[in-house]
Design a protein around this motif. Structure first.
Motif, PDB file in Angstrom:
ATOM      1  N   GLY A 241       0.812  -1.211   0.000  1.00 60.67           N
ATOM      2  CA  GLY A 241       0.000   0.000   0.000  1.00 60.67           C
ATOM      3  C   GLY A 241       0.841   1.254   0.000  1.00 60.67           C
ATOM      4  N   ARG A 242       0.144   2.402  -0.061  1.00 61.42           N
ATOM      5  CA  ARG A 242       0.839   3.672   0.091  1.00 61.42           C
ATOM      6  C   ARG A 242       1.221   3.806   1.561  1.00 61.42           C
ATOM      7  NH1 ARG A 242      -1.313   8.788  -1.094  1.00 61.42           N
ATOM      8  NH2 ARG A 242      -2.964   8.177   0.303  1.00 61.42           N
ATOM      9  N   PRO A 243       2.384   4.450   1.843  1.00 58.42           N
ATOM     10  CA  PRO A 243       2.802   4.563   3.237  1.00 58.42           C
ATOM     11  C   PRO A 243       1.708   5.132   4.146  1.00 58.42           C
ATOM     12  CG  PRO A 243       4.533   5.358   1.793  1.00 58.42           C
ATOM     13  CD  PRO A 243       3.381   5.013   0.914  1.00 58.42           C
ATOM     14  N   LEU A 244       1.055   6.191   3.688  1.00 62.95           N
ATOM     15  CA  LEU A 244       0.030   6.809   4.526  1.00 62.95           C
ATOM     16  C   LEU A 244      -1.095   5.824   4.870  1.00 62.95           C
ATOM     17  CD1 LEU A 244      -1.203   9.284   5.871  1.00 62.95           C
ATOM     18  CD2 LEU A 244      -2.199   9.935   3.664  1.00 62.95           C
ATOM     19  N   ASP A 245      -1.521   5.047   3.885  1.00 61.62           N
ATOM     20  CA  ASP A 245      -2.592   4.072   4.128  1.00 61.62           C
ATOM     21  C   ASP A 245      -2.150   2.987   5.103  1.00 61.62           C
ATOM     22  OD1 ASP A 245      -4.144   5.510   2.375  1.00 61.62           O
ATOM     23  OD2 ASP A 245      -3.620   4.263   0.646  1.00 61.62           O
ATOM     24  N   LEU A 246      -0.889   2.586   4.979  1.00 59.96           N
ATOM     25  CA  LEU A 246      -0.398   1.547   5.888  1.00 59.96           C
ATOM     26  C   LEU A 246      -0.341   2.074   7.319  1.00 59.96           C
ATOM     27  CD1 LEU A 246       2.491  -0.067   3.788  1.00 59.96           C
ATOM     28  CD2 LEU A 246       0.150  -0.882   4.071  1.00 59.96           C
ATOM     29  N   PHE A 247       0.019   3.362   7.459  1.00 58.72           N
ATOM     30  CA  PHE A 247       0.064   3.956   8.795  1.00 58.72           C
ATOM     31  C   PHE A 247      -1.323   4.093   9.398  1.00 58.72           C
ATOM     32  CE2 PHE A 247       4.384   5.811   8.122  1.00 58.72           C
ATOM     33  CZ  PHE A 247       4.923   5.399   9.333  1.00 58.72           C
ATOM     34  N   SER A 257       1.823  -4.364  13.731  1.00 56.52           N
ATOM     35  CA  SER A 257       2.888  -4.337  14.733  1.00 56.52           C
ATOM     36  C   SER A 257       4.029  -3.425  14.298  1.00 56.52           C
ATOM     37  CB  SER A 257       3.369  -5.747  15.080  1.00 56.52           C
ATOM     38  OG  SER A 257       3.963  -6.346  13.976  1.00 56.52           O
ATOM     39  N   LEU A 258       4.225  -3.254  12.979  1.00 53.63           N
ATOM     40  CA  LEU A 258       5.256  -2.302  12.526  1.00 53.63           C
ATOM     41  C   LEU A 258       4.831  -0.866  12.814  1.00 53.63           C
ATOM     42  CD1 LEU A 258       6.240  -3.830   9.080  1.00 53.63           C
ATOM     43  CD2 LEU A 258       7.704  -3.680  11.092  1.00 53.63           C
ATOM     44  N   VAL A 259       3.557  -0.582  12.664  1.00 50.89           N
ATOM     45  CA  VAL A 259       3.050   0.773  12.899  1.00 50.89           C
ATOM     46  C   VAL A 259       3.248   1.159  14.367  1.00 50.89           C
ATOM     47  CG1 VAL A 259       0.943   2.175  12.978  1.00 50.89           C
ATOM     48  CG2 VAL A 259       1.444   0.801  10.970  1.00 50.89           C
ATOM     49  N   GLY A 260       3.279   0.167  15.237  1.00 53.93           N
ATOM     50  CA  GLY A 260       3.521   0.440  16.655  1.00 53.93           C
ATOM     51  C   GLY A 260       4.902   1.004  16.929  1.00 53.93           C
TER      52      GLY A 260
END
Ligand SMILES: Nc1ncnc2c1ncn2[C@@H]1O[C@H](COP(=O)(O)OP(=O)(O)O)[C@@H](O)[C@H]1O
Ligand SMILES: [Mg+2]
Length: 275
Positions: A241-247, A257-260
């Motif tokens: 996905g786009r970085p913003l969407d993944l965040f 768990s990466l967003v954490g």
């Protein structure tokens, strides 16, 4: 932004699977098989910057070895500019090896400590048999990465980690590649230095029209530079996905768990990570 109706990838993996046989755990036991890459589809287009993130051991470096053609997958296809990397003739293979260059995590182990920087920079041209005015090329590349010519006579131990990573990037640029693969290029650097190296890669992609595959275990590191990120977990791509969407809306557990673990380097960046 992209005007072409069908974007042809420059470097691509299709259905790539790789397993390793591990050592026997007892005398008569069968050797266990570890599936490190499991049906991987991954690509980067001309001038595109993509990210690959995943926890340690998820298979990122193994995927890099597939992209550079140093290891042949048991199943699936690796292609460069539409050609299967493993059935190319010698001339195409040479062109491919020159066009795809890598920057590794630790510049202290990727640069020979006994070699002057100038000699290290010329080494890829020698091993690839590139002809031309090498001195002019060295000076051009030093300018591109923001290093002075006095660096050429010096040895790796005279530089800081951040400067050494700049030198490693310069070395990768020497053969004039079309794709730069950066495998955790800032993981070994101080957070304050990370932003400088990330900004440099961003500039190179912009100024030279390079394709970039930026690998990290931290989503925030790649978010700033890339427009599309693949998340890897246990040998599979679990989300793209786009970085913003993944965040903002991570779907896969691995992404969540990466967003954490994010938004640490952002303050040092000259811009906004999520624009
Ligand atoms: N040549 C090999 N033989 C056996 N196991 C390997 C080999 N190369 C990598 N592995 C294993 O594959 C897994 C993925 O490794 P790697 O691609 O280095 O992951 P990452 O770069 O995401 O940390 C790890 O469990 C690692 O131990
Ligand atoms: Mg790795």
């Amino acid at each position: 932004m992209n005007a072409q109706p069908s974007r042809r990838p420059l470097l691509a993996l299709k259905g790539v699977t790789q397993t390793y046989r591990l050592a026997r755990q007892s005398l008569f036991a069968a050797r266990p098989i570890l599936t490190v890459l499991d049906g991987i589809d991954f690509d980067v287009g001309p001038g595109e910057a993509v990210g690959l993130v995943g926890e340690s051991g998820s298979g990122k470096t193994t995927l890099t070895r597939m992209l550079t053609g140093v290891e042949r997958p048991q199943r699936g296809e690796v292609s460069f500019d539409g050609e299967d990397v493993w059935t190319m003739d010698a001339a195409e293979r040479a062109r491919f090896r020159r066009a795809v260059q890598v920057v590794l995590q630790n510049p202290r182990s990727s640069l020979d400590p006994r070699m002057r920087i100038g000699t290290s920079l010329l080494e890829p041209l020698r091993s690839l048999g590139v002809r031309g005015d090498h001195a002019a090329r060295v000076h051009q590349v030093l300018d591109q990465v923001g290093l002075s010519r006095t660096a050429l006579e010096r040895f790796p131990h005279e530089f800081s980690g951040g400067q050494l990573q700049r030198i490693a990037i310069a070395r990768a640029l020497m053969p004039n590649p079309r794709v730069l693969i950066a495998d955790e290029p800032v993981s070994a650097l101080d957070v304050s230095i990370q932003a400088q190296v990330i900004n440099l890669m961003q500039d190179l992609v912009h100024d030279l029209g390079l394709s970039l595959v930026f690998i990290a275990h931290d989503l925030s590191v790649v978010a700033y530079t890339t427009s599309r990120v693949s998340v890897m977990s246990a040998g599979r791509i679990v989300e793209v996905g786009r970085p913003l969407d993944l965040f903002t809306a991570p779907r896969a557990e691995a992404t969540q768990s990466l967003v954490g673990a994010v938004l640490r380097v952002e303050t040092g960046l000259a811009g906004h990570a999520l624009d």
